[in-house]
Design an enzyme around this catalytic site. Sequence first.
Site, PDB file in Angstrom:
ATOM      1  CG  PHE A 158      -1.867  -1.144   1.270  1.00  0.00           C
ATOM      2  CD1 PHE A 158      -3.061  -1.076   0.573  1.00  0.00           C
ATOM      3  CD2 PHE A 158      -1.585  -2.292   1.986  1.00  0.00           C
ATOM      4  CE1 PHE A 158      -3.960  -2.129   0.600  1.00  0.00           C
ATOM      5  CE2 PHE A 158      -2.486  -3.350   2.022  1.00  0.00           C
ATOM      6  CZ  PHE A 158      -3.674  -3.271   1.322  1.00  0.00           C
ATOM      7  CG  PHE A 179       1.230  -0.753   5.561  1.00  0.00           C
ATOM      8  CD1 PHE A 179       0.821  -2.079   5.462  1.00  0.00           C
ATOM      9  CD2 PHE A 179       0.266   0.241   5.582  1.00  0.00           C
ATOM     10  CE1 PHE A 179      -0.524  -2.414   5.391  1.00  0.00           C
ATOM     11  CE2 PHE A 179      -1.083  -0.084   5.512  1.00  0.00           C
ATOM     12  CZ  PHE A 179      -1.475  -1.416   5.406  1.00  0.00           C
ATOM     13  CD  GLU A 193      -2.588  -7.881   4.335  1.00  0.00           C
ATOM     14  OE1 GLU A 193      -3.121  -7.154   3.486  1.00  0.00           O
ATOM     15  OE2 GLU A 193      -3.173  -8.807   4.915  1.00  0.00           O
ATOM     16  CB  ILE A 194       3.849 -10.204   4.984  1.00  0.00           C
ATOM     17  CG1 ILE A 194       4.981  -9.286   4.541  1.00  0.00           C
ATOM     18  CG2 ILE A 194       4.222 -11.659   4.789  1.00  0.00           C
ATOM     19  CD1 ILE A 194       6.216  -9.397   5.340  1.00  0.00           C
ATOM     20  CB  VAL A 195      -0.829 -12.058   1.890  1.00  0.00           C
ATOM     21  CG1 VAL A 195      -2.144 -12.793   1.921  1.00  0.00           C
ATOM     22  CG2 VAL A 195      -1.062 -10.578   1.637  1.00  0.00           C
ATOM     23  CB  CYS A 205       5.646 -15.877   4.707  1.00  0.00           C
ATOM     24  SG  CYS A 205       7.401 -16.077   4.881  1.00  0.00           S
ATOM     25  CB  ALA A 206       5.024 -21.143   2.808  1.00  0.00           C
ATOM     26  CD  GLN A 238       9.518 -25.880   6.361  1.00  0.00           C
ATOM     27  OE1 GLN A 238       9.615 -26.434   7.437  1.00  0.00           O
ATOM     28  NE2 GLN A 238       8.359 -25.597   5.795  1.00  0.00           N
ATOM     29  CB  VAL A 239      15.867 -26.139   8.888  1.00  0.00           C
ATOM     30  CG1 VAL A 239      16.277 -25.669  10.257  1.00  0.00           C
ATOM     31  CG2 VAL A 239      14.577 -26.880   8.989  1.00  0.00           C
ATOM     32  CE  LYS A 240      18.020 -28.008   2.430  1.00  0.00           C
ATOM     33  NZ  LYS A 240      17.896 -28.513   1.064  1.00  0.00           N
ATOM     34  CE1 TYR A 255      18.195 -22.046   0.220  1.00  0.00           C
ATOM     35  CE2 TYR A 255      16.449 -23.683   0.164  1.00  0.00           C
ATOM     36  CZ  TYR A 255      17.730 -23.296  -0.161  1.00  0.00           C
ATOM     37  OH  TYR A 255      18.531 -24.145  -0.843  1.00  0.00           O
ATOM     38  CB  THR A 270      16.719 -15.718   7.263  1.00  0.00           C
ATOM     39  OG1 THR A 270      16.238 -16.397   8.409  1.00  0.00           O
ATOM     40  CG2 THR A 270      17.473 -14.474   7.666  1.00  0.00           C
ATOM     41  CG  LEU A 329       1.505  -3.339   9.316  1.00  0.00           C
ATOM     42  CD1 LEU A 329       0.231  -2.544   9.145  1.00  0.00           C
ATOM     43  CD2 LEU A 329       1.866  -3.433  10.787  1.00  0.00           C
ATOM     44  CB  ILE A 385      -3.997  -4.889   7.014  1.00  0.00           C
ATOM     45  CG1 ILE A 385      -3.315  -6.213   7.239  1.00  0.00           C
ATOM     46  CG2 ILE A 385      -4.590  -4.368   8.301  1.00  0.00           C
ATOM     47  CD1 ILE A 385      -2.083  -6.067   8.123  1.00  0.00           C
ATOM     48  CE1 TYR A 421      -6.087 -14.421   6.505  1.00  0.00           C
ATOM     49  CE2 TYR A 421      -4.644 -12.555   6.929  1.00  0.00           C
ATOM     50  CZ  TYR A 421      -5.218 -13.461   6.048  1.00  0.00           C
ATOM     51  OH  TYR A 421      -4.918 -13.385   4.725  1.00  0.00           O
TER      52      TYR A 421
END
Lengths: 830, 346
Positions: free
Chosen positions: A551, A556, A558-560, A562-563, A569-571, A573, A575, A594, A625, A628
Amino acid sequence: MASRDSNNPGVSGVSTGTASGHHQQSASMTAAGASTGAAGVASMPASGSQAAGAAGETGGRVSNVQRIQQKKAQVRAWPRDKKLEKLSMFSSCRADENCKCNGWKNPSPPTHPARPDTPQPAAPPSQPCQSCTHTLGDHVSHLDSATEDDLDKLLSIVVDVETLFICVHREEDHDTKQVYSYLFKRLRKCIVQVTPPTVEGLLGAPPFERPSIVTGVTNFVFHKFNHLQQKDFLMMSDLAKTFLHCLNHWRLATPSARRAHTTPEECSAYKVNYTRWLCFSYVPQLCDSLRHHETTVIFGRTFMRAIFHTLRKQLLDKFRSEKDKLPAEKRLLLLNQFPRFLSMFEEEVYSNSSPIWDVDYRPQPPPHLHNQAAERGSGMLRGDFDRLSLQAGEGQYASGTLSSSLKRSRPDDRNEKGDLDDSTEIVSKRIKIETEDLGEETVAEVVATITDPRQMVGPEVLFSENAARDEAAKLEERKGNIEFHIVGNSLTQKVSKQTMLWLIGLQNVFSHQLPRMPKDYITRLVFDPKHRTLALIKDNRPIGGICFRMFATQGFSEIVFCAVTSNEQVKGYGTHMMNHLKDYHVKKNTLHFLTFADEFAIGYFKKQGFSKDIQLPRSVYQGYIKDYEGATLMGCELNPKIVYTEFTAVIRRQKEIIKKLIERKQSEIRKVHPGLTCFKEGVREIPIESIPGIRDAGWKPPPGGPTGRQSRSPDHEHQDPDYVQGMLKTLLCNVKSHAAAWPFQVPVDPNEVPDYYDHIKYPMDLKTMTERLKARYYVKARLFNADMLRIFKNCRFYNHPDTEYYKCANTLEKYYIGKMKELGLLEREK
Amino acid sequence: MGKGKDKNLGSPKRSLDSPKSPKLRTSSPSFRREQLLRSEPLPEINVTPYPLSTSTEMAMAMSSEAQALQERVKVLSELVREIQKAREDNASHMNAINNLSDKIVSEEKLSVANRTKLKNLYENGVADSEKEVSLMKKALNTVYQIRNIRHDLRIQAKNSGNKETIRRGALMKMLLNCAQTLPLWIGNTGEKPPPLCGAVAPELNYVAKVNDMVACLVRGSEGEDNWILAEVVNYNTATNKYEVDDIDEEQKERHTLSRRRVYPLPLMRANPEVNPEALYAKGSIVMALYPQTTCFYKAVINRLPTLATEEYEVLFEDPSYADGYSPPLMVAQRYVIQIKEVKKKS
C-alpha cells in the site's frame, strides 16, 4: 515599503498593498539565466537574510524576503477584527449552504489605496458583502474559536497568496505562470479549508533522487581531494560549499528557454523537475507558509546533469563580472580554483561509473584528518562535512556561504558539534573510531588479515562457528542454485508463461505449507493483480515465497503468505527471502511491514525483526489490511540505510575487525599487572583511571567529565535502565534455552502437584519472569536476580536432592551465576 | 596380475589374425575391451560442515582436540592434492597403453618388443592404481578421524550438561554431514558387504552401540507412533531395553524402548558401482528420513544412487498430495532403513 507598489490593481479583494518589491539588485546571481529575469517579480532574493552573498552586502536595501517578512509581522500586529476582515476576503460564505460566495468583498473600499502601515479601521462584522450580501461575520464564523496563533498562520498564507497573485500577474513564461497559479489556488484552498499548506499531486515528495546533490558533492570532495594537504583540502571543501550555496540560490532556466536545444523527452523530464523546484525550493523561499527544501538536498544526479552546463557558465560569468567586489583571497580562490573544481566535478556528474553517486559510497576521510587527530581543528573539519551531508537538510549550513571564509564557518561548527556527537550516524562514528585511534594502515592491515584465507586455516574456517542464519542461502544464491524474483499477475498486461507457471507453483507451495488456509483463498490472492509474490526459485521451480500487497500511499506492505516447501526448510531460505523483500521495499521507499502471524509463524517473524508493537498508527492500516481471527498482528520497520541481505555479514565483519584490533592491542602491550587487592580490603569503588595499565591499553576517560556517563560503574543503581533491560533480556533467553531449564519454564501445575503450593509460598518460574521483564518490572538487576534465585531455592526446598529437578536447579544456577558474573551484573558477594 | 593381463592381450590378437576384413576388425568387441577409460572427473560433492554450539566451539578451541583437528585437516588437504597428482600421472600411463594397443592393432601383429613394452606399461598402470587406491583410503580414513573427533566433541558437550541448544539449521547440517561422511565400505574382490553396510540387515542379535544413531518408534503425546531419529544412551542387557535421546534437542526427551522398537542406521555406505546388491531395489518400500526433519516415514524407492556419493530418490507416502505420494525427494543411504512393522497393541 510596500507603498512603492501601492498602485497594484487590487483584484478579488486583494486590495491592500502586496509585498511585490521586485527589486533588481539580487538578479545579479539568480535571475541571470532566467528568461523572465526582466519581469523581475519572481527574481530570487539570493542575498539578504538568507545569505551573506556579495550582492546582499551592497547596502541597506532590503530583499523581497525581508519585505514579505515585514509585511507578515505587520499583519500579525493588527487587532483581531482587522485580521478577521482580512481573512474574510479569502473565506467562503457560511451563511447558508447555497451561497457560492468565496470571499467577502468590501462594498465601500477605501478611496485611496490601502496602506498597511496606516491601518484602516476594521469593517464591522455586520457589514454585508458586496457580492453575496451576507455579513462579514458570516464569512469568518468558522474562525470564532480560532486562537491568535491560528489566525496568524492563516494570515501568513494570505500574504503568500497575495505575493503569488502578483507573481502570476507579472510572470510571462507560460510554464512558470501555470505553476504560480496552481500554487495560488492551492494556498487559497488552504485558507478556505483551514488546512496547513502542502503541495500535493503528481509531483511526488522530496527528496526526488538519492543520493542528493549535497551528498554527491561531499563524496566528490572526499573522493578527489582526500590526498591533499589540510590547507588545500579545506580550500576544496570551501569551494564545494560555495558551489552548493550558489546552486541553492540559483534561478533555473524555464523549460521553454531550454526547449530549443533539447530533445522532447529531456524537456518533459526537465519540466517536471522545474515544477518541483518551483514548488519545493523556489517559491517557499518567498512564501514561507510552504515548506522550503534546499535544491541541493532534494535533487540528485539527473537534475545535476540537466543543468550543469548552464550553471557552470553562469557561475563563472558572475564571478568574473563581480571580481572587483570580492575580497582579495576570495577572488583568487574563485577565479583560479573554481573553474578547475567545476571541470573535475563535471566529469563525475556525467560519468556513468562515478562512485560519488553511489548510495553506499562511504567517504574515506583524508589522512590529515586522522594523523592529526589530537588537533582540534581537524575534528571540526570533519564535523563540518558530517554536517554537510547529515544536516544540510535543515538548510543551516547555508549560513556559511560565498563569502564565508574559514574564519566564519568555524565558530558555527563549534556550536554544531554538540548536535553532531549526538546524531547516531553509525558510519561517521565508525570512521571516527578507526581513524582517530588507529590510522588507516592498521585498519587496512587488519581487514586484510581477516579476509586472507591463509591466515585463517583451521577449525574456524572449516567448521565455522555458528554461521549467520542466511549465510548458506546466500552462498547458494551466489552459486546460482537459487534465485529470487518478484512476480505477480496482471489483468491489463500480458503475463509471461514463466510467471504464470511460477505463480501456480507458488500457489501449490502455499497451499501445501499452509493447510489451514482454504486453497481457493490462496489462489485468489496469489493471482490477484494487486498482490505480488517474492518467489524463491530452485531448478526453475518455486520452492518458497512471500506473497505481499504493497500500500504505497499508506507506506506499508502487508505480508499475506510466507512459506518454504517442507523439504527445503531450515536452510536459511526464509531469512534470506525476507531480507530480499526488505531490500526491495527500501528501494520502493515503503518502510513498514505488517502481517497477521499465526502461532507457528510468530517465531519466524520475531527472528526477522518483527514485533508485536506496531510502529504505525492504527488509522494508517485499518481497513487496508486483511484481518485474521486468532492471529497476532506483527510489524517491522525498515531502516533505509541498511542493506538487509548484507546486514549479518557486515556486522560480523565489524566484529571480526574489532576482535583483531583488540588482539593487536593486547600483543602490543603484553604486560601482566598484579591483580587489585583493594576490594578485598573493603574498598567499594575505585576510579577506572587508577587501574594499573588501563591507560597504556588505550583507555581514555569518556567525554563529559572524569567519570563519564558511559563508564560502567560497579554500582548498578546508576545504570541506564534500558541497558540493564537489554542485558537481562538476553540473559533470560540464554537461561530459558539451557538444557536444564525445562523444569522451570512454566508455573507448577497444581493439578499435577497438588501439595506444591502448600510448601511453596512464593512460586517463581521463567515464564513469569519473562512477563515481568516485559512489564519493565526489573528496573534493577538485583530484582531480577532475586526472582531467579528464588526459582532454584524453591526447587531445592521442595524436591529431594536425588531428583532430576534438584540437579537441574543446581546446574542451571551455576550456569546463571556464571553468566551474571560475565555480564558484570552480579553485585559483589561476601 | 601382469601375467593375466598379458594373456588377455593375446586373445584379440589371435582373433585379428584370421579375418582380413578391416571392418570387422574395428568393430571387434574384444578390441574395444582394451581401451582403458576412466570416469572423468571425480564427482563433485559438497560436504557441509556443521556448527557446534558456541560453548563447544570455545571448549574445542582451548582443548588439544583443536590441534588434532587442524592437523588432520592439513593432512587431508595434502592428500587431496596428491590424489589429483596421482590421477594425472596415471592418465599419461593409460594413454600410453591405449596408444600402444592402437598401434599393435593397426600393425596387426604383436612384436616381442611391443609385447614387453606393453607389459611394462601395464605394470606401471597397476602400480599407479594401487598408489591411487592407497591415497584414497588414507584420505577417507582422515575424513573418518575428523568425523570421529567432531562426534566425540558433540557427545562430550551433550553430556557435560552445560550445553546450549544448537539451532535447527545446524542440526540439519550435522545430519547431512554425518550421512556424507559415513564410512564407505571397500571390500576385496568377491567379498560380501557386511551387515549394516547400505541395505544389508543387521545380525539378529545385534545391539547398537552407545552414541550410535538409531531410528526408534516412540509414542507421541497424542498417542500416535512415530519413527524418530535418536542416539543410544544405554542398553540394558538384563531388560533388553534401550535408553535413547531424541536427536532433536528441543524435544529434550529420553525414551526407554524395547529392542523391537529400535532399528540401527547403516554404519557404512555401499558403493553402488561395486556392491549394487547392498542397495534397496527400485520399488521397495522403506522407511526414510524426511528431508530437513528428524522423522522417518514410509517411502518407495524411486531411483537408486549410481555413485557412492549419491543419494536415493524416494517418494514419501503423503496423503496431502493428490496421488498420495510426495514429489521425488533425495535421501542419503544413511537414512534409508528397512521397513519394520511393529505389531500394534490395540
